[in-house]
Every structure is written in structure tokens, then in C-alpha cells.
Design an enzyme around this catalytic site. Structure first.
Site, PDB file in Angstrom:
ATOM      1  N   ARG A  65      37.532  38.637  21.831  1.00  0.00           N
ATOM      2  CA  ARG A  65      36.416  39.527  22.059  1.00  0.00           C
ATOM      3  C   ARG A  65      36.122  40.461  21.090  1.00  0.00           C
ATOM      4  O   ARG A  65      35.060  40.958  20.799  1.00  0.00           O
ATOM      5  CB  ARG A  65      37.061  40.443  23.371  1.00  0.00           C
ATOM      6  CG  ARG A  65      37.530  39.471  24.654  1.00  0.00           C
ATOM      7  CD  ARG A  65      37.819  40.235  25.957  1.00  0.00           C
ATOM      8  NE  ARG A  65      38.509  39.590  26.635  1.00  0.00           N
ATOM      9  CZ  ARG A  65      38.725  39.892  27.988  1.00  0.00           C
ATOM     10  NH1 ARG A  65      38.487  40.907  28.164  1.00  0.00           N
ATOM     11  NH2 ARG A  65      39.771  39.231  28.656  1.00  0.00           N
ATOM     12  N   ARG A 118      35.301  46.141  37.365  1.00  0.00           N
ATOM     13  CA  ARG A 118      35.662  47.591  37.311  1.00  0.00           C
ATOM     14  C   ARG A 118      34.881  48.329  36.134  1.00  0.00           C
ATOM     15  O   ARG A 118      34.075  49.263  36.297  1.00  0.00           O
ATOM     16  CB  ARG A 118      37.063  48.040  37.130  1.00  0.00           C
ATOM     17  CG  ARG A 118      37.517  49.369  37.066  1.00  0.00           C
ATOM     18  CD  ARG A 118      38.956  49.561  36.597  1.00  0.00           C
ATOM     19  NE  ARG A 118      39.150  48.883  35.422  1.00  0.00           N
ATOM     20  CZ  ARG A 118      39.200  49.600  34.350  1.00  0.00           C
ATOM     21  NH1 ARG A 118      38.784  50.737  33.916  1.00  0.00           N
ATOM     22  NH2 ARG A 118      39.523  48.683  33.284  1.00  0.00           N
ATOM     23  N   ARG A 119      35.095  47.668  34.876  1.00  0.00           N
ATOM     24  CA  ARG A 119      34.608  48.115  33.723  1.00  0.00           C
ATOM     25  C   ARG A 119      33.026  48.210  33.742  1.00  0.00           C
ATOM     26  O   ARG A 119      32.389  49.089  33.454  1.00  0.00           O
ATOM     27  CB  ARG A 119      35.057  47.623  32.509  1.00  0.00           C
ATOM     28  CG  ARG A 119      36.531  47.909  32.168  1.00  0.00           C
ATOM     29  CD  ARG A 119      37.095  47.085  30.962  1.00  0.00           C
ATOM     30  NE  ARG A 119      38.259  47.490  30.702  1.00  0.00           N
ATOM     31  CZ  ARG A 119      39.324  46.687  30.317  1.00  0.00           C
ATOM     32  NH1 ARG A 119      38.924  45.216  30.414  1.00  0.00           N
ATOM     33  NH2 ARG A 119      40.505  47.175  30.035  1.00  0.00           N
ATOM     34  N   CYS A 176      40.129  40.893  42.081  1.00  0.00           N
ATOM     35  CA  CYS A 176      39.195  41.187  41.086  1.00  0.00           C
ATOM     36  C   CYS A 176      37.658  41.061  41.338  1.00  0.00           C
ATOM     37  O   CYS A 176      36.713  41.061  40.854  1.00  0.00           O
ATOM     38  CB  CYS A 176      39.574  39.539  40.100  1.00  0.00           C
ATOM     39  SG  CYS A 176      40.810  39.646  39.260  1.00  0.00           S
ATOM     40  N   LYS A 220      48.446  44.917  35.782  1.00  0.00           N
ATOM     41  CA  LYS A 220      47.107  44.715  36.468  1.00  0.00           C
ATOM     42  C   LYS A 220      46.697  43.273  36.903  1.00  0.00           C
ATOM     43  O   LYS A 220      45.922  43.314  37.537  1.00  0.00           O
ATOM     44  CB  LYS A 220      46.041  45.325  35.563  1.00  0.00           C
ATOM     45  CG  LYS A 220      45.802  44.743  34.124  1.00  0.00           C
ATOM     46  CD  LYS A 220      44.794  45.376  33.254  1.00  0.00           C
ATOM     47  CE  LYS A 220      44.630  44.802  31.708  1.00  0.00           C
ATOM     48  NZ  LYS A 220      43.989  43.505  32.052  1.00  0.00           N
ATOM     49  N   ASP A 221      47.535  42.358  36.413  1.00  0.00           N
ATOM     50  CA  ASP A 221      47.226  41.079  36.778  1.00  0.00           C
ATOM     51  C   ASP A 221      47.921  40.516  38.046  1.00  0.00           C
ATOM     52  O   ASP A 221      47.786  39.488  38.415  1.00  0.00           O
ATOM     53  CB  ASP A 221      47.390  40.181  35.562  1.00  0.00           C
ATOM     54  CG  ASP A 221      46.504  40.221  34.363  1.00  0.00           C
ATOM     55  OD1 ASP A 221      45.549  40.814  34.521  1.00  0.00           O
ATOM     56  OD2 ASP A 221      46.880  40.052  33.019  1.00  0.00           O
ATOM     57  N   ARG A 253      34.643  36.626  28.274  1.00  0.00           N
ATOM     58  CA  ARG A 253      36.109  36.092  28.414  1.00  0.00           C
ATOM     59  C   ARG A 253      36.823  35.767  27.295  1.00  0.00           C
ATOM     60  O   ARG A 253      36.364  35.824  26.182  1.00  0.00           O
ATOM     61  CB  ARG A 253      36.240  34.850  29.041  1.00  0.00           C
ATOM     62  CG  ARG A 253      35.742  34.935  30.840  1.00  0.00           C
ATOM     63  CD  ARG A 253      36.658  35.723  31.740  1.00  0.00           C
ATOM     64  NE  ARG A 253      38.036  35.455  31.483  1.00  0.00           N
ATOM     65  CZ  ARG A 253      38.583  34.329  31.862  1.00  0.00           C
ATOM     66  NH1 ARG A 253      38.077  33.606  32.709  1.00  0.00           N
ATOM     67  NH2 ARG A 253      40.131  34.079  31.883  1.00  0.00           N
TER      68      ARG A 253
END
Length: 316
Positions: free
Chosen positions: A166, A142-143, A253, A94-95, A160
């Protein structure tokens, strides 16, 4: 092939893997190393791992969308690959940007893990348990967009840092909740930290989520042949569809885009959505094709959504 030595071994390396240095990135690199060592029938230590700090690792004070978008976690590693300081690179799929530097390609993927997003809560066991005005931390547009679409009453804040950072922010009460990829939690032995898993029926993952991508130089036939021996066919087909979908939308992004392809027999099914950043509007599409048409399927769905998506979602 690159001649290098691993710090744990005096053996001359057969291959050198380039990777970021986060705990999750290292898990991925070691997983690829183990698979390659098995394919080559050699000790793991004969395959070196080179840790490379990326621009994305250095930026912690703002969303990556404000710093350049996709590619910030791969740029320096790809430079090492092109300079032949490493033979292959390992990334979270995904990166990886939709357009790669000339001379590089994604040579394969490990078998994909669970693609769902995990919800981590200060208290409660479901998204519905969060009170109105609860503070949810995430760095993913997206989230954020999908959260706002489902629960517009929540307060979404930038968060971040690596997985442990997190989790700590929520467990210590700084935030009421956060979202993380369940695959990453599982790979780090932290699956029990997930209080709930969000269904892909209503909360689609990022393109490539749960997949470990292996990047290589196009002209390195020997390394490409070795990677092919460990690559997952089904994951490769699914990611071909998803990445074509993302490319058609010029996704980065800065764009709230979600998509998921699944392979059943000789067919691939793809679902995708593009959202307004505040979740107030969205355009969705889905389709099915034979696996040989995975790329065209993604391109067709992405093109369809590009014409119907909320203008704000695409930055228009």
C-alpha cells in the site's frame, strides 16, 4: 500442550502459536512469544510459531466485504486451534469476528498501541492538502465512509495488500493517498511514513484497532493461565466494551462502524459511530460506566445506535 518444533530450534516446544505470515502478523506473534517466554522464564525458541495461510490472505482482487466479511483472516487459524495443532492464536483484534467458534475465546490482549489512523500522501502533510478529485486507496468501508463524510470530493478506490504494498502504490504515484493503522506502521519500523495522524475526535478507529488479541481453547486451563500473566487489564476492559458494541450492531466488514473505549481509573468511556457507506449520514453515541459494566455499556450503546443508525449502514 501441543508438541512441535520451531524451524529455528531443535527444542521441544512448550507452546505453539498460530499466526498469519504477513510481516505485521509475524511481528505480533513474535511479540506474544517474547512476553510468554519471559513469563515462563524460558528461551523464546521453546515457543514455536506456525504460519497458517488464511482465506483473507488469498483474496487480493476485491474487498473482503464481498467475500464474506470478518473472520477471513482467522478461520484457518481457528481450525488449527480447535484441532490442537496450535495452542494459541495471535490476531489483530480488529480482524476477529464478534462471534467465535464454539470452544474458543479471546484469552487476553497485549497492551494497546496508538489507535489512530495514519494518512500517507504523495504530496502534502494533511488531509486538507489533497486536491478535489484526488484518488485515495483503501479496503476499509469505515475509512471510506469517514473520508467521504469529511471530504466528499475525493475519489476512493479499492486498495488491498500488505502495508508495504500500500505504501508503494502511493510513493510511486499510482494513488494520491492511503490510510493505514499507525500502530501497524510503528510496529514495522515505518512510523516516519505517516504524513499525518487523524484525530479520534473526528476520525474514530475500527473496533480493536491497535490491539493484539490472543485466542485460546476455553478448556485449556494451563495455557489460559499463562496468557493471563501477560494480558493487559486495561486493553481487555476497553475491548470488552468495543466488541459488545460491535456485536449489538451485528457489525462486520460490510458495515461502516467505528468505536473506541478508553479506561480511566475504575471507569470506561465508549464512543461509537455508524455511517452510511457514502458518508452522507451517521449516528453517534457515547457513554461511561464502571469497568465491571464494560460489556453492558457496549451493548447499550450499540442497541441505541441500531435503532437510530442510517438504514443503509446496517444493510436494512
Amino acid at each position: 500442550m501441543n508438541e512441535n518444533t520451531n524451524g529455528d530450534s531443535a527444542l521441544t516446544a512448550r507452546l505453539t502459536i498460530g499466526t498469519r505470515g504477513s510481516p505485521l502478523a509475524l511481528w505480533q506473534a513474535y511479540a506474544v512469544r517474547a512476553a510468554l517466554a519471559e513469563a515462563l522464564a524460558c528461551p523464546d525458541e521453546e515457543i514455536a510459531i506456525a504460519v497458517i495461510k488464511t482465506t483473507g490472505d488469498s483474496i487480493q482482487d476485491r474487498a473482503l466485504a464481498l467475500a464474506g466479511g470478518k473472520g477471513l483472516f482467522t478461520k484457518e487459524i481457528e481450525e488449527a486451534l480447535l484441532d490442537k495443532r496450535v495452542d494459541l492464536a495471535v490476531h489483530s483484534a480488529k480482524d476477529v469476528a464478534t462471534v467465535l467458534p464454539e470452544g474458543l475465546h479471546l484469552a487476553g490482549y497485549l497492551p494497546r498501541a496508538d489507535v489512530r489512523d495514519a494518512l500517507i500522501l504523495k504530496s502534502g502533510k494533511a488531509l486538507e492538502d489533497l486536491p478535489a478529485g484526488a484518488r485515495v486507496g483503501t479496503a476499509s468501508l469505515r475509512r471510506e465512509a469517514q473520508l467521504r463524510r469529511t471530504r466528499p470530493d475525493l475519489k476512493v478506490e479499492l486498495l488491498r495488500g500488505n502495508v508495504h504494498t500500500r505504501l508503494k502504490r502511493v510513493r510511486e504515484g499510482d494513488l494520491d493517498a492511503t490510510l493505514l493503522a499507525y500502530a501497524g506502521l510503528s510496529r514495522l519500523g515505518l512510523a516516519e511514513e505517516a504524513d499525518a495522524l487523524l484525530s479520534t475526535d473526528t476520525f474514530l478507529p475500527a473496533v480493536g484497532q491497535g490491539a493484539v488479541a490472543i485466542e485460546c481453547r476455553v478448556d485449556d486451563a494451563e495455557t489460559n493461565a499463562i496468557i493471563a500473566r501477560i494480558a493487559s487489564r486495561a486493553t481487555g476492559i476497553a475491548l470488552t466494551a468495543e466488541r459488545a458494541f460491535l456485536a449489538a450492531l451485528d457489525g462486520s466488514c460490510r458495515t461502516p462502524i467505528a468505536g473506541l473505549a478508553t479506561v480511566e481509573g475504575e471507569k470506561v468511556r465508549l464512543r461509537g459511530v455508524v455511517l452510511a457507506p457514502d458518508g452522507s449520514d451517521a449516528a453517534e453515541a457515547e457513554g461511561e460506566a464502571m469497568i465491571a459494566e464494560a460489556g453492558p455499556l457496549g451493548l447499550e450503546l450499540g442497541t441505541r445506535l441500531r435503532s437510530s443508525a442510517p438504514a443503509r449502514a446496517l444493510g436494512l
